[in-house]
Design an enzyme around this catalytic site. Structure first.
Site, PDB file in Angstrom:
ATOM      1  N   TYR A 139      22.235  46.910 -26.895  1.00 56.20           N
ATOM      2  CA  TYR A 139      21.621  47.700 -25.682  1.00 56.20           C
ATOM      3  C   TYR A 139      20.872  48.817 -26.676  1.00 56.20           C
ATOM      4  O   TYR A 139      21.254  49.271 -27.599  1.00 56.20           O
ATOM      5  CB  TYR A 139      22.580  48.607 -24.904  1.00 56.20           C
ATOM      6  CG  TYR A 139      21.851  49.713 -24.107  1.00 56.20           C
ATOM      7  CD1 TYR A 139      21.818  49.309 -22.657  1.00 56.20           C
ATOM      8  CD2 TYR A 139      21.674  50.940 -24.355  1.00 56.20           C
ATOM      9  CE1 TYR A 139      20.974  50.137 -21.894  1.00 56.20           C
ATOM     10  CE2 TYR A 139      21.028  51.791 -23.464  1.00 56.20           C
ATOM     11  CZ  TYR A 139      20.823  51.523 -22.501  1.00 56.20           C
ATOM     12  OH  TYR A 139      20.136  52.489 -21.493  1.00 56.20           O
ATOM     13  N   GLU A 227      13.866  50.511 -21.651  1.00 58.87           N
ATOM     14  CA  GLU A 227      14.984  49.976 -21.752  1.00 58.87           C
ATOM     15  C   GLU A 227      15.122  48.484 -22.014  1.00 58.87           C
ATOM     16  O   GLU A 227      14.244  47.684 -21.469  1.00 58.87           O
ATOM     17  CB  GLU A 227      16.126  50.258 -20.642  1.00 58.87           C
ATOM     18  CG  GLU A 227      17.530  49.669 -20.831  1.00 58.87           C
ATOM     19  CD  GLU A 227      18.493  49.851 -19.483  1.00 58.87           C
ATOM     20  OE1 GLU A 227      19.199  51.041 -19.429  1.00 58.87           O
ATOM     21  OE2 GLU A 227      18.243  49.153 -18.482  1.00 58.87           O
TER      22      GLU A 227
END
Length: 419
Positions: A139, A227
Site C-alpha cells: 500500500y 493512493e
C-alpha cells in the site's frame, strides 16, 4: 473532486510512476480490441467513484437496495470475486472474447458495494488492463496532513486490502513519513520507506522512484489524496501500480482547468451538483427529513447534532457561509426543497458578519418565488436582529419561531413528524 481509476493512472504515469498497460472502454467491442492489443490476458474493471468494486455485485437498478443489505448482513455469501459464479465489478479474462463478455456483463449495470450505498453506481466505462503476476502487494499513498500542516506519505507491506482495516488491526504496519514543506521531497524519504517495507537492491531503487512520482503527482494536481493499492512487486521483479485513486482539492480547481474537465458529474449526488451550480458550495446530502440552513461549519455540525438529540434526522449539511445576498438564501431553499424526503426546514443563523435581516429577506423572497409546502422553523440571533424580526412580522408568513437552538430543533422535529 474524485477521478476515475483510469484517469488517476494516466496522471501517475505522467509523473513517472510505472503502471500496468491498459485503456478505458465504453463498449464490449472496445474492450475486446484493447484486450487483443494487450495479448489477451487482461483484467476488466468497472469505473465508478467508489471502492470495493471487486467485492461488489452487479444488478439492475431496482435490485440495488436489496443487494446492498445482503452485502452488509452476509458478506461471506454475497461478496463478489474476480472468478467463479459470484463475480463482481473486477473480472479476469484470458482471451479477447472473455474480455468482451466481461465488459458486456459489467457495462450498463449498477455496481453495489459497501462503499456505494444502497443506490449503487451505474457503470458506463471499464478499464481493460494487462494481468499482472503479483509476488507481493503493498500500500502506498500521499495525503495532505492537516494536523502536521504538510504532505504525508504512508506505506504498508499489507497492501491489497482496505487501509482502514490494517490501521485497526495492526497500526504498526503503516509507515508514515512527513515531507517538510520548506525542504520538499528528498530521496531519503523513498529510501527510508523502502527499507521499512523490506525492499533491497534494484527493487528499493524502483520503489523510491515510485514514491517520488507519487509525491510529484500530489503536488502537481493539488490533490488531497493519491493512493496506490495495491502497489505490486511482480514475479519478474518489477514494482508497478496496479490500482490508483486520486482526489483533487475542490478549492484548487480554479487553477487546475485541465483536471476540472475530467469531472464526472454523473458520479456525484445530483443535489450536491445543483447546489454548487447555484453557488451553495458547502452542501452535503444526508438521509434524514429535516433540511438545514446554517451559517458556519461548526454551527451547522452543532445544529445537526441537536436535531438528532431532539429525536430527528438532518437531511443535509449546509453551511451558507458569511453571506449578505438574499438570493443565496433562496438558492439554498431551492436545493433543499428538491429533496422529496424533506418534511421541515430549520434555519439557524448566528449573525456576525452575516446580517440577520438579509437572511430574513432571503427566506421571504423564497416564499415569493416558490411554493413552499413544508414548515420552516427559524432561530435568529446577532447582527440586525431587530430589523430581521420586523421583516418577518410584516411578511405575514407562517414561520415557526424559536429562541434557542434546542427549542428550534424540537420544533423542527415536531413539524416534520406532523407533516
Amino acid at each position: 473532486m474524485k477521478l476515475h481509476e483510469y484517469q488517476a493512472r494516466d496522471l501517475l504515469a505522467k509523473n513517472g510512476v510505472p503502471v500496468t498497460a491498459g485503456r478505458v472502454a465504453a463498449t464490449p467491442a472496445e474492450a475486446r480490441k484493447i484486450a487483443e492489443e494487450l495479448g489477451g490476458k487482461v483484467v476488466v474493471k468497472a469505473q465508478i467513484h467508489a471502492g470495493g468494486r471487486g467485492k461488489g455485485r452487479l444488478v439492475e437498478q431496482a435490485e440495488t437496495a436489496e443487494m446492498y443489505q445482503k452485502l452488509v448482513s452476509d458478506p461471506e455469501n454475497y461478496s463478489g470475486k474476480v472468478r467463479g459464479d459470484r463475480v463482481g465489478g473486477v473480472r479476469l479474462a484470458d482471451t479477447p472474447e472473455e474480455a468482451e463478455q466481461a465488459a458486456a456483463a459489467i457495462l450498463g449495470k449498477y455496481l453495489v458495494s459497501i462503499q456505494t450505498g444502497p443506490e449503487g453506481k451505474l457503470v458506463k466505462h471499464v478499464l481493460v488492463a494487462e494481468q499482472t503476476d503479483i509476488a507481493k502487494e503493498y500500500y502506498l499513498a500521499a495525503i495532505i496532513d492537516g494536523m502536521q500542516g504538510c504532505p504525508l506519505i504512508m506505506a504498508s507491506a499489507e497492501g491489497g486490502q482496505e487501509i482502514e482495516v490494517v490501521a485497526h488491526r495492526n497500526p504498526e504496519a503503516i509507515v508514515r513519513m512527513p515531507v517538510p514543506p520548506a525542504a520538499g521531497y528528498s530521496p531519503y524519504i523513498g529510501r527510508t520507506l523502502a527499507a521499512r517495507l523490506g525492499f533491497t537492491g534494484d527493487q528499493a531503487d524502483q520503489f523510491g522512484r515510485v514514491v517520488e512520482g507519487l509525491y510529484r503527482t500530489l503536488m502537481a494536481t493539488d490533490a488531497s489524496l493519491v493512493e496506490i493499492n495495491p502497489l505490486a512487486l511482480t514475479t519478474d521483479g518489477r514494482v508497478v501500480a496496479v490500482d490508483a485513486k486520486l482526489n483533487i482539492d475542490d478549492n484548487a480547481l480554479f487553477r487546475q482547468k485541465e483536471l476540472a474537465a475530467m469531472r464526472d458529474l454523473d458520479e456525484e449526488d445530483p443535489l450536491e451538483v445543483k447546489a454548487q451550480q447555484l453557488g451553495v458550495a458547502n452542501f452535503i446530502k444526508l438521509d434524514g427529513n429535516i433540511g438545514c440552513i446554517v451559517n458556519g461549519a461548526g454551527l451547522a455540525m452543532a445544529t445537526m447534532d441537536t436535531i438528532k438529540l431532539a429525536g430527528g434526522e438532518p437531511a443535509n449539511f449546509l453551511d451558507i457561509g458569511t453571506v449578505n445576498d438574499p438570493q443565496r438564501v433562496v438558492n439554498a431553499m431551492k436545493v433543499i426543497l428538491e429533496d422529496p424526503a424533506v418534511k421541515a426546514i430549520l434555519v439557524n443563523i448566528f449573525g456576525g458578519m452575516a446580517r440577520v435581516d438579509i437572511i430574513a429577506q432571503g427566506v421571504i423572497e423564497a416564499h415569493r418565488q416558490m411554493k413552499i409546502d413544508v414548515p420552516v422553523v427559524m432561530r435568529l440571533v446577532g447582527t440586525n436582529l431587530a430589523e430581521g424580526e420586523q421583516l418577518i412580522q410584516e411578511s405575514g408568513l407562517p414561520l415557526i419561531r424559536a429562541n434557542g437552538l434546542f427549542e428550534a430543533a424540537k420544533k423542527a422535529v415536531e413539524a416534520a413528524n406532523a407533516a
